[in-house]
Design an enzyme around this catalytic site. Sequence first.
Site, mmCIF file in Angstrom:
data_model
loop_
_atom_site.group_PDB
_atom_site.id
_atom_site.type_symbol
_atom_site.label_atom_id
_atom_site.label_comp_id
_atom_site.label_asym_id
_atom_site.label_seq_id
_atom_site.Cartn_x
_atom_site.Cartn_y
_atom_site.Cartn_z
ATOM 1 N N GLY A 277 2.249 2.384 10.751
ATOM 2 C CA GLY A 277 3.154 3.525 10.644
ATOM 3 C C GLY A 277 3.795 3.933 11.952
ATOM 4 O O GLY A 277 4.367 5.020 12.060
ATOM 5 N N GLU B 106 -7.135 4.468 7.491
ATOM 6 C CA GLU B 106 -6.995 5.902 7.175
ATOM 7 C C GLU B 106 -8.244 6.425 6.477
ATOM 8 O O GLU B 106 -8.648 7.575 6.675
ATOM 9 C CB GLU B 106 -5.723 6.121 6.340
ATOM 10 C CG GLU B 106 -4.476 5.962 7.203
ATOM 11 C CD GLU B 106 -3.251 5.432 6.492
ATOM 12 O OE1 GLU B 106 -3.174 5.487 5.253
ATOM 13 O OE2 GLU B 106 -2.341 4.927 7.200
ATOM 14 N N ASN C 234 0.860 -1.180 0.000
ATOM 15 C CA ASN C 234 0.000 0.000 0.000
ATOM 16 C C ASN C 234 0.896 1.230 0.000
ATOM 17 O O ASN C 234 1.508 1.555 1.011
ATOM 18 C CB ASN C 234 -0.908 -0.029 1.240
ATOM 19 C CG ASN C 234 -1.751 1.230 1.356
ATOM 20 O OD1 ASN C 234 -1.786 2.048 0.436
ATOM 21 N ND2 ASN C 234 -2.429 1.387 2.485
ATOM 22 N N HIS D 223 -9.608 0.891 4.447
ATOM 23 C CA HIS D 223 -8.357 1.076 5.192
ATOM 24 C C HIS D 223 -8.628 2.000 6.384
ATOM 25 O O HIS D 223 -9.464 2.906 6.297
ATOM 26 C CB HIS D 223 -7.295 1.673 4.268
ATOM 27 C CG HIS D 223 -5.932 1.694 4.900
ATOM 28 N ND1 HIS D 223 -5.557 2.678 5.771
ATOM 29 C CD2 HIS D 223 -4.901 0.831 4.819
ATOM 30 C CE1 HIS D 223 -4.322 2.422 6.196
ATOM 31 N NE2 HIS D 223 -3.903 1.302 5.634
ATOM 32 N N SER E 227 3.433 -2.095 10.340
ATOM 33 C CA SER E 227 4.876 -2.090 10.638
ATOM 34 C C SER E 227 5.570 -3.405 10.276
ATOM 35 O O SER E 227 6.498 -3.819 10.967
ATOM 36 C CB SER E 227 5.117 -1.710 12.098
ATOM 37 O OG SER E 227 4.673 -0.381 12.337
ATOM 38 N N GLU F 62 -5.286 -5.123 10.146
ATOM 39 C CA GLU F 62 -4.276 -4.114 10.437
ATOM 40 C C GLU F 62 -4.640 -3.400 11.746
ATOM 41 O O GLU F 62 -5.497 -2.498 11.736
ATOM 42 C CB GLU F 62 -4.200 -3.078 9.317
ATOM 43 C CG GLU F 62 -3.873 -3.672 7.965
ATOM 44 C CD GLU F 62 -3.316 -2.620 7.019
ATOM 45 O OE1 GLU F 62 -2.147 -2.752 6.641
ATOM 46 O OE2 GLU F 62 -4.026 -1.660 6.689
ATOM 47 N N LYS G 280 -0.031 4.297 -0.315
ATOM 48 C CA LYS G 280 -0.692 5.490 0.245
ATOM 49 C C LYS G 280 -0.486 6.676 -0.707
ATOM 50 O O LYS G 280 -0.499 6.469 -1.930
ATOM 51 C CB LYS G 280 -0.174 5.742 1.671
ATOM 52 C CG LYS G 280 -0.281 4.457 2.515
ATOM 53 C CD LYS G 280 -0.100 4.630 3.989
ATOM 54 C CE LYS G 280 -0.264 3.275 4.679
ATOM 55 N NZ LYS G 280 -0.246 3.340 6.124
HETATM 56 P P1 13P Z 1 3.020 0.449 7.690
HETATM 57 O O1 13P Z 1 3.563 -0.839 7.095
HETATM 58 O O2 13P Z 1 3.760 1.667 7.224
HETATM 59 O O3 13P Z 1 2.849 0.359 9.158
HETATM 60 O O4 13P Z 1 1.529 0.625 7.062
HETATM 61 C C1 13P Z 1 0.648 -0.418 7.130
HETATM 62 C C2 13P Z 1 -0.538 -0.101 6.292
HETATM 63 O O5 13P Z 1 -1.298 0.793 6.602
HETATM 64 C C3 13P Z 1 -0.744 -0.868 5.063
HETATM 65 O O6 13P Z 1 -2.024 -0.681 4.561
#
Ligand code: 13P
Length: 241
Positions: free
Chosen positions: A169, A95, A8, A93, A205, A163, A10
């Site tokens: 993150g 976010e 992903n 997601h 992560s 997740e 983003k």
């Molecule tokens: P990170 O791997 O940066 O923690 O992000 C995970 C994520 O949101 C994947 O969709």
Amino acid sequence: MKKIFAANWKLFKTPKETREFFAQFKEVANKATGELVFFPSAISLEAASTSLTGTTIKWGAQNCYFQASGAFTGENSAQVVKELGGSYVLIGHSERRKIFGETDALIAEKVAFTQGLGLTPMLCIGETLEEREASHTFRVLETQLYLGLAKADKTKPVVIAYEPVWAIGTGKVATPEQVAETHTDVFNILSKLGFAQSPILYGGSVKPDNAAGLIKQPHVNGFLVGGASLEVKSFSEIAAV
Ligand code: 13P
């Protein structure tokens, strides 16, 4: 079950950076031990499509609306993803849920719509830190799955990405024990809902140094990777576990 390693991106990577990434990544893609899926940002999707034509690497959008076209300013069309040769759409997601206010009801519409077009929805679920600390993880995941899959077709593929919001993150990865316990819960919920065949990916992560320990856990069928998917080296190492 075949493993899936999904990236992903983003809101990172321009079309130029996307083309540069794939020019390098294609050289090492054969080391992957499962299916590879990339989710570039919307404006870089055509660059991904062009770069990946003729390869087995799959790609998709990070979001879409639940209608193919119409007066929906600023939205992405899953029809366009389909026309460009994409296979997946990431849906719900954390976010999107948190920053853009997506509800489980909206997410359910998107899951059903993408399936109807022949795309595979990758439905994201996960609890916040407060919810985990209050021992509400199971209930939260059960609700997200029950509502998010309410309109889904059990005969068509759907992939689940677990997740935990507190691990996204933050560099704070869930422990192998937490992942084993939660993925088993997710598998049991999915079985009850008639989706026992759905792969369950872990995200939050994931890095080259923790991927090997996590992939061994029960009902972990792959990863959804954010930060570490932006570099060819780290993502290809993760996909080689
Ligand atoms: P990170 O791997 O940066 O923690 O992000 C995970 C994520 O949101 C994947 O969709």
